[in-house]
Scaffold this active site. Structure first.
Site, PDB file in Angstrom:
ATOM      1  NE  ARG A  52      -3.809  -2.247   0.074  1.00 37.43           N
ATOM      2  CZ  ARG A  52      -3.583  -3.416  -0.514  1.00 37.43           C
ATOM      3  NH1 ARG A  52      -2.471  -3.600  -1.209  1.00 37.43           N
ATOM      4  NH2 ARG A  52      -4.441  -4.398  -0.417  1.00 37.43           N
ATOM      5  CB  SER A 104      -9.799  -0.410   4.006  1.00 41.60           C
ATOM      6  OG  SER A 104     -10.563  -1.567   3.788  1.00 41.60           O
ATOM      7  CD  GLU A 134      -5.551   0.947   2.648  1.00 41.20           C
ATOM      8  OE1 GLU A 134      -5.991   1.293   1.529  1.00 41.20           O
ATOM      9  OE2 GLU A 134      -5.726  -0.180   3.128  1.00 41.20           O
TER      10      GLU A 134
END
Length: 314
Positions: free
Chosen positions: A166, A218, A295
């Protein structure tokens, strides 16, 4: 200032340009749908030494209630801009990720189906090395055209991005992705369509409909392997075990089916989301001695922010 001025709007509320449906105004918003429009716009602003913020579909973004004192470039195409070259596809970074996933299914190209249902554009997916089901965009990236900090156009390979879970080095640079080439494999369109349907079914069971329950998907990265997590484990599990599903700040609350998702209620402010995510971090840190990493990116001014956030933006 050229043809791109036709796509310039002034005093725009950014709440209309993020999936969270939150955020105050910006002085100017410039819509770019094609690589040529983006290049022309970026080079013009750089030549004039004007600061700007580049966004895609705003799916991983929380903009301050106070808004931003800068020009915003929105790089999104209403329809995917894709050219197939053998089993490779060249895609404008403005293309919506799920539109590309659909194209690949229709063309019988395997290697991109895991992006099914992930919100956002290709450009944003590359910056954050988006993925699911153990796969990520960096696995299939062959090359990309970018604009560097000086406004120069370059073609770079996968090593340039320094991909990790990520993450990519683009979070620390001012490089802008124009277009990307992905290396895929020939496969059975029927099998790919079945796999896509299964992915959409699984996502619908655990994820909210962003149109009716605005969010950013998320919120935190999954937990990297540690003594407490021998392999990467879902942050949602740690959050649920720590009691995060009971948390609410103002109009923002944790989704009842997935503890790693924050929902914007009717009265929520960006500041509520900010304060709620800090409470979630504290809960997991207190119970498991683990540090959650976002994130989602915060931009603009937020109250009681004593230091830069984890992506380096105020």
């Amino acid at each position: 200032m050229g043809a791109w001025q036709m796509n310039t709007m002034s005093s725009v509320l950014l709440s209309g340009y993020t999936t969270f449906q939150l955020g105050g105004p910006c002085p100017f918003l410039i819509e770019c749908a094609t690589p040529d429009e983006l290049i022309q716009t970026v080079q013009k602003l750089k030549k004039e030494n004007k600061h700007f913020l580049l966004i895609g579909s705003g799916s991983n973004l929380v903009v301050s209630d106070h808004g931003l004192n800068t020009t915003v470039i929105r790089y999104v195409s209403p329809n995917p801009l894709i050219k197939r070259q053998g089993n490779d596809i060249n895609v404008s970074a403005s293309s919506v990720l799920d539109d590309v996933a659909i194209f690949c299914v229709d063309e019988g190209l395997e290697g991109f189906n895991y992006t099914t249902g992930i919100p956002g554009t290709v450009g944003g997916a590359v910056v954050g090395n988006a993925g699911a089901w153990g796969k990520q965009v960096g696995d299939v990236l062959k090359s990309a055209n970018i604009i560097d900090d000086q406004g120069n156009i370059k073609t770079v390979g996968p090593d340039y991005f320094g991909f990790s879970y990520r993450d990519s080095r683009l979070k620390e640079t001012n490089d802008i992705i124009i277009s990307v080439t992905f290396a895929l494999n020939q496969s059975n369109p029927v099998a790919l369509a079945q796999e896509r349907a299964e992915i959409l079914k699984k996502r619908a069971q655990k994820h909210p409909d962003m149109k009716t329950e605005p969010c950013a998907g998320s919120f935190f990265r999954n937990i990297e392997p540690t003594s407490k997590a021998e392999r990467r484990q879902a942050s949602g599990w740690f959050l649920e075990e720590a009691g995060a599903k009971n948390l609410k700040v103002g109009g923002a609350y944790v989704f009842d089916k997935h503890a790693n998702i924050i929902i914007k209620g009717p009265t929520a402010k960006s500041q509520d989301v900010h304060d709620l995510h800090l409470k979630m971090i504290d809960l997991v840190k207190e119970k498991f001695s683990l540090q959650l990493i976002r994130e989602v990116r915060f931009v603009g001014k937020f109250n009681n922010t004593l230091q830069k956030n984890q992506e380096g933006f105020w």
